[in-house]
Design an enzyme around this catalytic site. Sequence first.
Site, short mmCIF file in Angstrom:
data_model
loop_
_atom_site.label_atom_id
_atom_site.label_comp_id
_atom_site.label_asym_id
_atom_site.label_seq_id
_atom_site.Cartn_x
_atom_site.Cartn_y
_atom_site.Cartn_z
N GLY A 37 37.48 47.83 10.18
CA GLY A 37 38.30 49.01 10.01
C GLY A 37 38.32 49.91 11.23
N LEU A 39 41.07 50.83 12.67
CA LEU A 39 41.88 49.89 13.43
C LEU A 39 42.56 50.56 14.62
CD1 LEU A 39 43.51 47.98 10.44
CD2 LEU A 39 41.36 47.47 11.62
N HIS A 43 43.10 45.51 17.31
CA HIS A 43 43.26 44.85 16.01
C HIS A 43 44.72 44.48 15.76
CE1 HIS A 43 39.59 47.44 15.31
NE2 HIS A 43 39.13 46.27 14.90
N LYS A 155 36.69 40.74 23.26
CA LYS A 155 35.75 41.75 23.77
C LYS A 155 34.33 41.42 23.35
CE LYS A 155 35.70 45.95 22.09
NZ LYS A 155 34.30 46.16 21.62
N GLN A 159 30.25 36.90 19.96
CA GLN A 159 30.62 36.68 18.57
C GLN A 159 31.57 35.50 18.43
OE1 GLN A 159 31.55 39.83 15.39
NE2 GLN A 159 33.57 39.38 16.23
N VAL A 182 42.19 44.02 24.75
CA VAL A 182 43.24 45.02 24.95
C VAL A 182 42.59 46.26 25.54
CG1 VAL A 182 45.01 46.42 23.84
CG2 VAL A 182 44.58 44.09 23.03
#
Length: 301
Positions: A37, A39, A43, A155, A159, A182
């Site tokens: 969230g 966002l 996203h 980014k 992960q 971004v």
Amino acid sequence: MKVLHSIAEIRQEVKSLRKQRSLHNHEATVGLVPTMGFLHEGHASLMRKAREMSDIVVISIFVNPIQFGPNEDFERYPRDEQRDLALAEAEGVDIVFLPAVEVMYPSPTKTHVSVAELTDTLCGASRPGHFDGVSTVVTKLFNIVKPDHAFFGAKDAQQVAVIRQMVDDLNMDIEIVPCPIVREQDGLALSSRNVYLSAEEREQALVLSRSLRLASEEIISNPQMTAGQVRELLRREIGTSAIAVIDYAEILSFPQLEVLADDTVLYQCNGEIIMALAVKFGPTRLIDNVIMETKGVSLHV
């Protein structure tokens, strides 16, 4: 756009939409964008890629408690449900899965998914247990939504590497799609945690993208550049900020995430390398990275 809160609801809705949007020779595909969230445009870029590749776009909004350490920012992690839903609807999302903690973890979980080796460095070393929490919740989301594709921002490159390894090792029939970082016009990588930064801290945080850019340019112009020289350059440049506190400034192979020896000549590496940073500005910890292809050295930012 439907906003669903229970596992039974989202399973039924995904199943129903698949049936509705499937043609006789084509089963509708599902793209999942897992988020916590708050966002932003980063996203939104994942949602657009999901829309491009999938017939049905699902996003999850869930601040996952088991990936936060005891002294981290779970309670104060920024949340804005109405803003998130407006952005998701504007991007053409079909389903938002917005579960409570009690839905995802009705009782203390006794099963965890753990990826070895790839989690020994970078944020895995700095945040013990973090990636076990990430792998576990992502596995749960994959089992609930059953997507064909899942979209993650580059980014957090570690992960991406961890999730890809997990999917490969466990034979999950899901394509992991990493999407480019971004950035703001001044180079700062978009992050939900940027909201924590004071005006001075935000200005100082530009040292992250600047140091990565300088190191990238140096690697391209100097065929004999070594991993040790890159580490020194990154630390020296980050050190020009009076308030920056370095967690790590590292260079590794990618996606293996093996630390490169100081005397490694980067042009002689095979495949990709990653320069990865984690730096604190005040209480806020930010990460950034650049991935480079060492054969001919072309940048992927």
